[in-house]
Scaffold this active site. Structure first.
Site, PDB file in Angstrom:
ATOM      1  N   ALA A  66     -48.634  -9.764  15.515  1.00 51.97           N
ATOM      2  CA  ALA A  66     -47.895  -9.057  16.650  1.00 51.97           C
ATOM      3  C   ALA A  66     -48.044  -7.294  15.987  1.00 51.97           C
ATOM      4  CB  ALA A  66     -46.308  -9.290  16.099  1.00 51.97           C
ATOM      5  N   GLU A 132     -46.376 -12.668   7.662  1.00 52.64           N
ATOM      6  CA  GLU A 132     -45.063 -12.111   8.086  1.00 52.64           C
ATOM      7  C   GLU A 132     -44.082 -12.032   6.785  1.00 52.64           C
ATOM      8  OE1 GLU A 132     -46.619 -14.842   9.355  1.00 52.64           O
ATOM      9  OE2 GLU A 132     -46.375 -14.845  11.321  1.00 52.64           O
TER      10      GLU A 132
HETATM   11  N1  CO8 Z   1     -50.118  -4.286  14.421  1.00 48.54           N
HETATM   12  C1  CO8 Z   1     -50.353  -2.945  14.736  1.00 48.54           C
HETATM   13  N2  CO8 Z   1     -51.450  -2.240  14.417  1.00 48.54           N
HETATM   14  C2  CO8 Z   1     -52.489  -2.964  13.702  1.00 48.54           C
HETATM   15  C3  CO8 Z   1     -52.131  -4.241  13.373  1.00 48.54           C
HETATM   16  C4  CO8 Z   1     -51.004  -5.005  13.763  1.00 48.54           C
HETATM   17  N3  CO8 Z   1     -50.530  -6.235  13.510  1.00 48.54           N
HETATM   18  N4  CO8 Z   1     -53.056  -4.767  12.598  1.00 48.54           N
HETATM   19  C5  CO8 Z   1     -54.000  -3.756  12.681  1.00 48.54           C
HETATM   20  N5  CO8 Z   1     -53.481  -2.460  13.246  1.00 48.54           N
HETATM   21  C6  CO8 Z   1     -54.199  -1.377  13.757  1.00 48.54           C
HETATM   22  C7  CO8 Z   1     -54.229  -0.515  12.526  1.00 48.54           C
HETATM   23  O1  CO8 Z   1     -52.678   0.229  12.381  1.00 48.54           O
HETATM   24  C8  CO8 Z   1     -55.356   0.446  12.585  1.00 48.54           C
HETATM   25  O2  CO8 Z   1     -54.739   1.555  13.300  1.00 48.54           O
HETATM   26  P1  CO8 Z   1     -55.191   3.223  13.232  1.00 48.54           P
HETATM   27  O3  CO8 Z   1     -56.930   2.964  13.333  1.00 48.54           O
HETATM   28  O4  CO8 Z   1     -54.620   3.829  14.608  1.00 48.54           O
HETATM   29  O5  CO8 Z   1     -54.751   3.642  12.098  1.00 48.54           O
HETATM   30  C9  CO8 Z   1     -56.420  -0.213  13.126  1.00 48.54           C
HETATM   31  O6  CO8 Z   1     -55.542  -1.333  13.733  1.00 48.54           O
HETATM   32  C10 CO8 Z   1     -57.195  -0.891  12.328  1.00 48.54           C
HETATM   33  O7  CO8 Z   1     -56.559  -1.454  11.195  1.00 48.54           O
HETATM   34  P2  CO8 Z   1     -57.060  -1.424   9.680  1.00 48.54           P
HETATM   35  O8  CO8 Z   1     -57.550   0.018   9.372  1.00 48.54           O
HETATM   36  O9  CO8 Z   1     -55.975  -2.002   8.809  1.00 48.54           O
HETATM   37  O10 CO8 Z   1     -58.182  -2.445   9.594  1.00 48.54           O
HETATM   38  P3  CO8 Z   1     -59.115  -3.278   8.469  1.00 48.54           P
HETATM   39  O11 CO8 Z   1     -60.111  -3.799   9.147  1.00 48.54           O
HETATM   40  O12 CO8 Z   1     -58.825  -2.384   7.367  1.00 48.54           O
HETATM   41  O13 CO8 Z   1     -57.868  -4.489   8.442  1.00 48.54           O
HETATM   42  C11 CO8 Z   1     -56.400  -6.078   9.107  1.00 48.54           C
HETATM   43  C12 CO8 Z   1     -57.638  -5.414   9.162  1.00 48.54           C
HETATM   44  C13 CO8 Z   1     -56.700  -7.207   7.769  1.00 48.54           C
HETATM   45  C14 CO8 Z   1     -56.228  -7.109  10.124  1.00 48.54           C
HETATM   46  C15 CO8 Z   1     -55.215  -5.246   8.725  1.00 48.54           C
HETATM   47  O14 CO8 Z   1     -55.213  -4.249   9.668  1.00 48.54           O
HETATM   48  C16 CO8 Z   1     -53.988  -6.059   8.603  1.00 48.54           C
HETATM   49  O15 CO8 Z   1     -53.491  -6.445   7.590  1.00 48.54           O
HETATM   50  N6  CO8 Z   1     -53.154  -5.959   9.655  1.00 48.54           N
HETATM   51  C17 CO8 Z   1     -51.751  -6.516   9.627  1.00 48.54           C
HETATM   52  C18 CO8 Z   1     -51.801  -7.987  10.010  1.00 48.54           C
HETATM   53  C19 CO8 Z   1     -50.113  -8.433  10.029  1.00 48.54           C
HETATM   54  O16 CO8 Z   1     -49.463  -8.270   8.890  1.00 48.54           O
HETATM   55  N7  CO8 Z   1     -49.955  -9.537  10.854  1.00 48.54           N
HETATM   56  C20 CO8 Z   1     -48.636  -9.937  10.804  1.00 48.54           C
HETATM   57  C21 CO8 Z   1     -47.852  -9.211  11.756  1.00 48.54           C
HETATM   58  S1  CO8 Z   1     -46.369  -9.930  12.029  1.00 48.54           S
HETATM   59  C22 CO8 Z   1     -46.307 -11.171  13.374  1.00 48.54           C
HETATM   60  O17 CO8 Z   1     -47.625 -11.440  13.647  1.00 48.54           O
HETATM   61  C23 CO8 Z   1     -45.253 -11.966  13.406  1.00 48.54           C
HETATM   62  C24 CO8 Z   1     -45.477 -12.771  14.968  1.00 48.54           C
HETATM   63  C25 CO8 Z   1     -44.201 -13.094  15.443  1.00 48.54           C
HETATM   64  C26 CO8 Z   1     -44.697 -13.491  16.892  1.00 48.54           C
HETATM   65  C27 CO8 Z   1     -45.631 -12.923  17.668  1.00 48.54           C
HETATM   66  C28 CO8 Z   1     -45.625 -12.995  19.056  1.00 48.54           C
HETATM   67  C29 CO8 Z   1     -46.884 -12.154  19.915  1.00 48.54           C
END
Ligand code: CO8
Length: 258
Positions: A66, A132
């Site tokens: 998400a 999460e």
């Molecule tokens: N949400 C918003 N933006 C994100 C997300 C995310 N989940 N993941 C990455 N981005 C954005 C970053 O903010 C960044 O944006 P900007 O360039 O503007 O700063 C860009 O993507 C690149 O991200 P990174 O620099 O972090 O990229 P990396 O390649 O170093 O890392 C990862 C990639 C490992 C995927 C890392 O970005 C990460 O850990 N992301 C978060 C993952 C996470 O915690 N996901 C769980 C979210 S909660 C959830 O899914 C609950 C589900 C509920 C129901 C869903 C219904 C649809």
């Protein structure tokens, strides 16, 4: 209005390729994106030319879950009022086979999309996780319900409570992934798989999917009853007649002709 973050291309062999296209945000599933996906799936559900859906993402990662920025200030009241994450029902309840192609990260809601697919082809570099808990929240699109049914409680608890990251090999071993393929072969293998399924009887594919899905919900006796009813139904299908006639005539069957 369908967003530019979701593309859909219909292939003449009978499958539709549904593409998540927001790689700059690691394909984070913002509301506009999931709404567009739901709308597209509603269309494909009714489209008689589409017998199979191939779900994939642009970029190095399947989906990072998400959109955390969008969720940052979301109140419980807003989430309830808008039925946040409810849009994923369109994929979870989709009646035709869905093949998911996963490369890189499938995290949180991204992993939940994978759990809704019927066949999962994973690139060797795929990573599955439910982080999460580390954000102070929990899965909301089926993770706590589908994952244990797919991989068992011990493995699901390990992932959901600790955020443990599974690589493709572990995910395949425990049943989250159907097959592992080299990253540079993922798309080709996926398209071949989709074309192969789309050449089979759409009606029977849907019946098999329905029966297997029911096995996750029904007691054995009821599931067996459902299976028999669906099996009996196939005997009245032109596709069944064509399949068996083609066998006796030593030729390839031509399904979905009606
Ligand atoms: N949400 C918003 N933006 C994100 C997300 C995310 N989940 N993941 C990455 N981005 C954005 C970053 O903010 C960044 O944006 P900007 O360039 O503007 O700063 C860009 O993507 C690149 O991200 P990174 O620099 O972090 O990229 P990396 O390649 O170093 O890392 C990862 C990639 C490992 C995927 C890392 O970005 C990460 O850990 N992301 C978060 C993952 C996470 O915690 N996901 C769980 C979210 S909660 C959830 O899914 C609950 C589900 C509920 C129901 C869903 C219904 C649809």
């Amino acid at each position: 209005m369908v967003s530019s973050m979701i593309h859909c291309a219909k292939h003449p062999s009978g499958y539709a390729e549904l593409v998540i296209d927001r790689p700059q945000a690691r394909n984070a599933l913002c509301v506009a994106l999931t709404d567009a996906m739901a709308q597209t799936l509603e269309r494909l559900r009714e489209d008689s030319e589409t017998r199979v859906v191939l779900l994939r993402s642009e970029g190095d990662h399947f989906a990072a879950g998400a959109d955390i920025r969008e969720m940052l200030d979301m109140s419980a009241e807003t989430a309830r009022a808008t039925d946040f994450a409810g849009c994923c029902v369109a994929l979870g309840d989709f009646p035709k086979p869905v093949i998911g192609l996963v490369q890189g990260y499938a995290l949180g809601g991204g992993c939940e999309l994978v759990e809704m697919c019927d066949i999962v082809l994973a690139a060797e570099n795929a990573v599955f996780s439910h982080p999460e808990i580390s954000l102070g929240t929990m899965p909301g699109a089926g993770g706590t319900q589908r994952l244990p049914r797919l991989i068992g409680t011990a493995k699901a608890m390990d992932m959901l409570l600790s955020g443990h990251r599974m690589d493709a090999i572990e995910a395949e071993r425990c049943g989250l992934v159907s097959r592992i393929v080299p990253p540079d072969r993922l798309l080709e293998e996926g398209r071949e798989y989709a074309s192969g399924l789309a050449a089979l009887s759409g009606t029977v594919l849907n019946s098999i999917k329905k029966a297997v899905r029911a096995s996750m919900e029904m007691p054995l006796k009821e599931g067996l009853k459902l299976e028999r009813a669906l099996f009996h139904q196939t005997l009245g299908l032109p596709d069944r007649q064509e399949g068996m006639r083609a066998f006796t005539e030593r030729r390839k069957p031509l399904f979905n002709a009606t």
